[in-house]
Design an enzyme around this catalytic site. Structure first.
Site, PDB file in Angstrom:
ATOM      1  N   TYR A 162    -111.681 -65.490  -9.094  1.00  0.00           N
ATOM      2  CA  TYR A 162    -112.886 -66.226  -9.498  1.00  0.00           C
ATOM      3  C   TYR A 162    -113.125 -67.383  -8.523  1.00  0.00           C
ATOM      4  O   TYR A 162    -114.223 -67.537  -7.994  1.00  0.00           O
ATOM      5  CB  TYR A 162    -112.703 -66.754 -10.927  1.00  0.00           C
ATOM      6  CG  TYR A 162    -113.824 -67.635 -11.413  1.00  0.00           C
ATOM      7  CD1 TYR A 162    -113.629 -69.010 -11.570  1.00  0.00           C
ATOM      8  CD2 TYR A 162    -115.059 -67.112 -11.739  1.00  0.00           C
ATOM      9  CE1 TYR A 162    -114.644 -69.823 -12.024  1.00  0.00           C
ATOM     10  CE2 TYR A 162    -116.083 -67.929 -12.210  1.00  0.00           C
ATOM     11  CZ  TYR A 162    -115.858 -69.284 -12.353  1.00  0.00           C
ATOM     12  OH  TYR A 162    -116.875 -70.100 -12.805  1.00  0.00           O
ATOM     13  N   ASP A 199    -129.956 -56.144 -14.433  1.00  0.00           N
ATOM     14  CA  ASP A 199    -128.591 -56.070 -13.912  1.00  0.00           C
ATOM     15  C   ASP A 199    -128.637 -56.718 -12.533  1.00  0.00           C
ATOM     16  O   ASP A 199    -129.383 -56.260 -11.658  1.00  0.00           O
ATOM     17  CB  ASP A 199    -128.181 -54.592 -13.820  1.00  0.00           C
ATOM     18  CG  ASP A 199    -126.808 -54.418 -13.179  1.00  0.00           C
ATOM     19  OD1 ASP A 199    -126.267 -53.305 -13.243  1.00  0.00           O
ATOM     20  OD2 ASP A 199    -126.280 -55.415 -12.611  1.00  0.00           O
ATOM     21  N   ILE A 238    -128.362 -58.575 -18.352  1.00  0.00           N
ATOM     22  CA  ILE A 238    -128.023 -57.149 -18.475  1.00  0.00           C
ATOM     23  C   ILE A 238    -128.026 -56.750 -19.947  1.00  0.00           C
ATOM     24  O   ILE A 238    -128.297 -55.602 -20.285  1.00  0.00           O
ATOM     25  CB  ILE A 238    -126.663 -56.874 -17.813  1.00  0.00           C
ATOM     26  CG1 ILE A 238    -126.470 -55.372 -17.572  1.00  0.00           C
ATOM     27  CG2 ILE A 238    -125.522 -57.472 -18.621  1.00  0.00           C
ATOM     28  CD1 ILE A 238    -125.360 -55.062 -16.594  1.00  0.00           C
ATOM     29  N   LYS A 282    -116.083 -68.149  -5.773  1.00  0.00           N
ATOM     30  CA  LYS A 282    -116.866 -69.391  -5.827  1.00  0.00           C
ATOM     31  C   LYS A 282    -116.904 -70.068  -4.460  1.00  0.00           C
ATOM     32  O   LYS A 282    -117.938 -70.552  -4.018  1.00  0.00           O
ATOM     33  CB  LYS A 282    -116.320 -70.328  -6.910  1.00  0.00           C
ATOM     34  CG  LYS A 282    -116.628 -69.864  -8.321  1.00  0.00           C
ATOM     35  CD  LYS A 282    -118.134 -69.824  -8.567  1.00  0.00           C
ATOM     36  CE  LYS A 282    -118.532 -68.924  -9.704  1.00  0.00           C
ATOM     37  NZ  LYS A 282    -120.002 -68.819  -9.859  1.00  0.00           N
ATOM     38  N   GLY A 292    -126.202 -65.832 -20.912  1.00  0.00           N
ATOM     39  CA  GLY A 292    -124.789 -66.256 -20.875  1.00  0.00           C
ATOM     40  C   GLY A 292    -124.610 -67.667 -21.413  1.00  0.00           C
ATOM     41  O   GLY A 292    -125.539 -68.256 -21.966  1.00  0.00           O
ATOM     42  N   GLN A 293    -123.405 -68.241 -21.218  1.00  0.00           N
ATOM     43  CA  GLN A 293    -123.108 -69.558 -21.799  1.00  0.00           C
ATOM     44  C   GLN A 293    -124.093 -70.619 -21.295  1.00  0.00           C
ATOM     45  O   GLN A 293    -124.711 -71.329 -22.084  1.00  0.00           O
ATOM     46  CB  GLN A 293    -121.684 -69.998 -21.438  1.00  0.00           C
ATOM     47  CG  GLN A 293    -121.315 -71.338 -22.102  1.00  0.00           C
ATOM     48  CD  GLN A 293    -120.049 -71.972 -21.555  1.00  0.00           C
ATOM     49  OE1 GLN A 293    -119.531 -71.599 -20.493  1.00  0.00           O
ATOM     50  NE2 GLN A 293    -119.532 -72.954 -22.278  1.00  0.00           N
ATOM     51  N   ILE A 345    -117.185 -76.197 -19.222  1.00  0.00           N
ATOM     52  CA  ILE A 345    -118.400 -76.561 -19.963  1.00  0.00           C
ATOM     53  C   ILE A 345    -118.186 -76.282 -21.444  1.00  0.00           C
ATOM     54  O   ILE A 345    -117.732 -75.197 -21.831  1.00  0.00           O
ATOM     55  CB  ILE A 345    -119.623 -75.791 -19.445  1.00  0.00           C
ATOM     56  CG1 ILE A 345    -119.905 -76.178 -17.982  1.00  0.00           C
ATOM     57  CG2 ILE A 345    -120.846 -76.091 -20.322  1.00  0.00           C
ATOM     58  CD1 ILE A 345    -121.051 -75.406 -17.358  1.00  0.00           C
TER      59      ILE A 345
HETATM   60  C1  VAH Z   1    -113.741 -70.813 -16.502  1.00  0.00           C
HETATM   61  N1  VAH Z   1    -115.416 -72.097 -17.732  1.00  0.00           N
HETATM   62  O1  VAH Z   1    -112.912 -71.322 -17.227  1.00  0.00           O
HETATM   63  C2  VAH Z   1    -115.123 -71.465 -16.458  1.00  0.00           C
HETATM   64  C3  VAH Z   1    -115.170 -72.525 -15.391  1.00  0.00           C
HETATM   65  C4  VAH Z   1    -113.992 -74.465 -14.383  1.00  0.00           C
HETATM   66  C5  VAH Z   1    -113.933 -73.375 -15.373  1.00  0.00           C
HETATM   67  O2  VAH Z   1    -115.403 -71.995 -14.152  1.00  0.00           O
HETATM   68  O3  VAH Z   1    -113.520 -69.869 -15.815  1.00  0.00           O
END
Ligand code: VAH
Length: 314
Positions: free
Chosen positions: A139, A50, A33, A143, A9-10, A169
């Site tokens: 999201y 996975d 994955i 977190k 991933g990133q 990021i």
């Molecule tokens: C997003 N780059 O935009 C991620 C990050 C704070 C942002 O969690 O969802």
């Protein structure tokens, strides 16, 4: 050995090479994955993994005698908002499997949180390390829940779980991955290819950001930190810069004078960004494990343009 789950991933795409450089390529297993192109799968061990496949996760930890896990799989904010149930499953059940494995095999584990773990009732300017966290995106909810679950595993079973709250990021090695902050990556592609960019956030939307080399440095520094000095664990506020699309466009214009930014606000991603802080207070990370960033907005912009030009124009 080290397992980087979500290693293609990133963050993983740059964390894996940095860990291999530091600890030896054979000691860093990249698991994802999807099978990545190029060096991630060639420069060291790669496992198709996975994060929801508990048996495969345990088999991998046993096979490679893993002592440290960097657990990175997650759906990012905008993608998650379009599929909340899938986001909960991957972001939470994937994490639970990793924490259970860390408990059983006594692994240390790095789990990234995000500025998304804060919500509209959180103080926006110089957001404190310990403050109210009532995010309104799925999201962000995963977190906060992830932070609490990691601290639970530490308090109840002594699992050495540590994490940072990443800001947006910025990197050039992987394309943007469905995040709200990804305008700050997309803009560089537009600047180089067309000298213009249509931004999906309002020009005055201030967000914390960080260049990828600093994001990688933070993860490794935290995992190498002396645990006896950690007052906090999940998860540390860290930041490197805080800017608006207008300010970033001005910085790009210093290198590409005829660059033009326009705005076409995406209601979904604007509504997400509007619930996030303007700037974080990262004093605790600085005091407890010596955090300090290397890149500010001008150094990041210069390095992004140089490297992305090479990548796009070759
Ligand atoms: C997003 N780059 O935009 C991620 C990050 C704070 C942002 O969690 O969802």
């Amino acid at each position: 050995r080290i397992l980087v789950s979500g290693g293609a991933g990133q963050i993983g795409s740059e964390l894996v090479p940095a860990l291999r450089e530091r600890y030896g390529a054979d000691n860093v297993i990249c698991g994802d994955i999807k099978i990545p192109q190029g060096s991630l799968a060639e420069d060291g061990p790669f496992v198709q993994l996975d994060c929801l496949d508990e048996e495969k996760v345990i088999e991998t930890i046993k096979k490679f005698n893993v002592g440290t896990i960097y657990h990175l799989p997650a759906l990012l904010s905008a993608t998650a908002e379009r599929n909340p149930q899938k986001a909960w499953n991957i972001n939470m059940n994937g994490l639970l499997i990793a924490l259970e494995a860390a408990r059983e095999f006594k692994c240390s584990i790095f789990v990234p949180s995000s500025i998304a773990a804060f919500g509209p009732s959180t103080p926006r300017v110089k957001t404190p390390q310990d403050t109210i966290q009532r995010p309104q995106t799925i999201y962000g909810i995963t977190k906060v829940a992830g932070e609490l679950l990691c601290d639970y595993y530490f308090i109840k079973w002594g699992v050495d779980a540590r994490g940072v709250r990443y800001p947006g990021i910025i990197s050039y090695k992987t394309p943007p991955g469905g995040g709200t902050t990804d305008y700050a990556v997309d803009i560089f592609y537009g600047a180089i290819k067309e000298k213009r960019y249509e931004c999906f956030l309002r020009e005055d939307t201030r967000l914390d950001m960080m260049y990828m080399p600093d994001a990688v440095k933070a993860a490794i520094s935290l995992m190498e930190a002396d645990p006896s000095k950690l007052v906090h664990r999940n998860a540390f506020n860290i930041t490197a810069m805080s800017f608006t699309p207008h300010e970033l466009a001005q910085e790009i214009k210093k290198h590409i004078p005829d660059f033009v930014i326009s705005y076409s606000v995406d209601p979904l991603r604007q509504s997400i960004a509007d619930t996030w802080p303007d700037s974080l207070d990262d004093t605790c990370a600085r005091e407890e494990w010596g955090w300090s960033p290397d890149y500010d907005i001008s150094q990041m912009t210069k390095d992004m343009l140089e490297n992305l030009k090479k990548k796009l124009l070759n």
